[in-house]
Write an enzyme that holds these catalytic residues in place. Structure first.
Site, short mmCIF file in Angstrom:
data_model
loop_
_atom_site.label_atom_id
_atom_site.label_comp_id
_atom_site.label_asym_id
_atom_site.label_seq_id
_atom_site.Cartn_x
_atom_site.Cartn_y
_atom_site.Cartn_z
N ARG A 51 7.11 -5.56 -1.49
CA ARG A 51 6.78 -6.77 -0.76
C ARG A 51 7.08 -7.96 -1.65
NH1 ARG A 51 0.88 -8.14 1.58
NH2 ARG A 51 0.43 -8.37 -0.61
N THR A 53 6.97 -14.47 -0.04
CA THR A 53 7.11 -14.46 1.43
C THR A 53 6.27 -13.37 2.09
OG1 THR A 53 8.93 -12.89 1.39
CG2 THR A 53 9.52 -15.22 1.16
N ASP A 93 -4.36 -4.54 -6.16
CA ASP A 93 -2.97 -4.07 -6.02
C ASP A 93 -2.95 -2.55 -6.29
OD1 ASP A 93 -0.26 -3.29 -6.72
OD2 ASP A 93 0.18 -5.43 -6.60
N ASP A 140 -0.32 -1.16 -8.85
CA ASP A 140 -0.66 -1.48 -10.24
C ASP A 140 -1.84 -0.65 -10.72
OD1 ASP A 140 1.38 -3.27 -10.47
OD2 ASP A 140 0.14 -5.06 -10.19
C1 PRP Z 1 1.90 -2.56 -1.29
C2 PRP Z 1 1.31 -1.40 -0.53
C3 PRP Z 1 2.06 -1.43 0.77
C4 PRP Z 1 2.28 -2.90 0.99
C5 PRP Z 1 1.29 -3.39 2.00
O1 PRP Z 1 3.10 -2.22 -1.87
O2 PRP Z 1 1.40 -0.19 -1.22
O3 PRP Z 1 3.30 -0.74 0.72
O4 PRP Z 1 2.04 -3.56 -0.28
O5 PRP Z 1 1.52 -4.71 2.32
P1 PRP Z 1 2.03 -5.17 3.76
O6 PRP Z 1 1.25 -4.40 4.77
O7 PRP Z 1 1.71 -6.63 3.78
O8 PRP Z 1 3.50 -4.91 3.84
P2 PRP Z 1 3.91 -3.20 -2.86
O9 PRP Z 1 4.91 -4.00 -2.09
O10 PRP Z 1 2.94 -3.96 -3.68
O11 PRP Z 1 4.77 -2.20 -3.73
P3 PRP Z 1 4.30 -1.06 -4.75
O12 PRP Z 1 3.74 0.06 -3.92
O13 PRP Z 1 5.58 -0.70 -5.42
O14 PRP Z 1 3.29 -1.62 -5.68
N1 URA Z 2 -0.81 -4.42 -1.34
C1 URA Z 2 -1.79 -4.02 -2.18
O1 URA Z 2 -1.54 -3.20 -3.09
N2 URA Z 2 -3.03 -4.52 -2.02
C2 URA Z 2 -3.34 -5.38 -1.05
O2 URA Z 2 -4.51 -5.79 -0.94
C3 URA Z 2 -2.32 -5.79 -0.17
C4 URA Z 2 -1.07 -5.28 -0.34
#
Ligand code: PRP
Ligand code: URA
Length: 209
Positions: free
Chosen positions: A104, A108, A200, A203
């Site tokens: 994400r 944006t 997150d 993370d």
């Molecule tokens: C996080 C989470 C989802 C997404 C949710 O991933 O694991 O995939 O955000 O957000 P949304 O519903 O607004 O799309 P992230 O993009 O942080 O990537 P990561 O799993 O690599 O940390």
């Molecule tokens: N992605 C995450 O990992 N945590 C949130 O709260 C939203 C999106």
């Protein structure tokens, strides 16, 4: 409209509370996220169809039940979805695993797809898409789009924490996909995080920042 179900088994609620705590480290977060995924899959698979099968026990022949119907596959949305795969495989060890990479954009909040590798027969499988967080819903919607484009027909979305905004968005865009969550939280913050959420998830699972 497909169902949205909160799986509020006491063990699921208890374990989710544990990992909401910001003091919980990577090791415990990882272990407990997988335990919750395992409990969720136990609940979700309650209605899998069964068929009769003959088996010969040391005592003689008998007709018993075995799983029938579509085979399953697990599809984690990378990265954070990886934190639920082992839990699912504890219960369904023969499931195939497809991977779909999404991140994400922090400004944006729009998702970007960077990797897709699926079993060749996803059109004949029931897919359990796993991701700890359903926030705006953008990542889940794009993942489901990508899977449908490759022939997937039967899917369930399994998340630990959902925001109302994300549930609504997925239901509107993909009304055929059932959503299961361990909790429905209050709202999304201005920066697109789920409140109270668990921060997150990627993370916290992988010890990055
Ligand atoms: C996080 C989470 C989802 C997404 C949710 O991933 O694991 O995939 O955000 O957000 P949304 O519903 O607004 O799309 P992230 O993009 O942080 O990537 P990561 O799993 O690599 O940390
Ligand atoms: N992605 C995450 O990992 N945590 C949130 O709260 C939203 C999106």
């Amino acid at each position: 409209m497909a169902k949205f179900t909160v799986l509020n088994h006491p063990l699921i609620q208890h374990k989710l509370t544990l990992i909401r705590d910001k003091h919980v480290g990577t090791k415990e977060f990882r272990e407990v996220a997988n335990e919750i995924a395992e409990l969720m899959v136990y609940e979700i698979t309650r209605d899998l169809p069964l068929e009769d099968v003959e088996v010969e026990t040391p005592m003689g022949k008998t007709t018993q039940k075995q799983l029938a119907g579509k085979k399953l596959a697990v599809v984690p949305i990378l990265r954070a979805g990886l934190g639920m795969v082992d839990g699912v495989l504890e219960l369904i060890p023969a499931a195939k695993v497809g991977h779909i990479g999404m991140y994400r954009d922090e400004q944006t909040l729009k998702p970007h797809e960077y990797f897709v590798k699926m079993p060749t027969d996803i059109d004949q499988r029931e897919l359990l898409i796993v991701d700890p967080m359903l926030a705006t819903g953008g990542s889940a919607i794009m993942a489901i789009d990508a899977l449908k484009k490759r022939g997937a027909k039967a899917m369930k979305l399994v998340v630990l924490v959902a925001a109302p905004e994300g549930v609504k968005a997925v239901q509107e865009k993909h009304p055929d996909v059932e959503i299961y969550a361990a909790a429905l939280d209050d709202h999304l913050t201005d920066t697109g995080y789920i409140f109270p959420g668990l921060g997150d998830a990627g993370d916290r699972l992988f010890g990055t920042k």
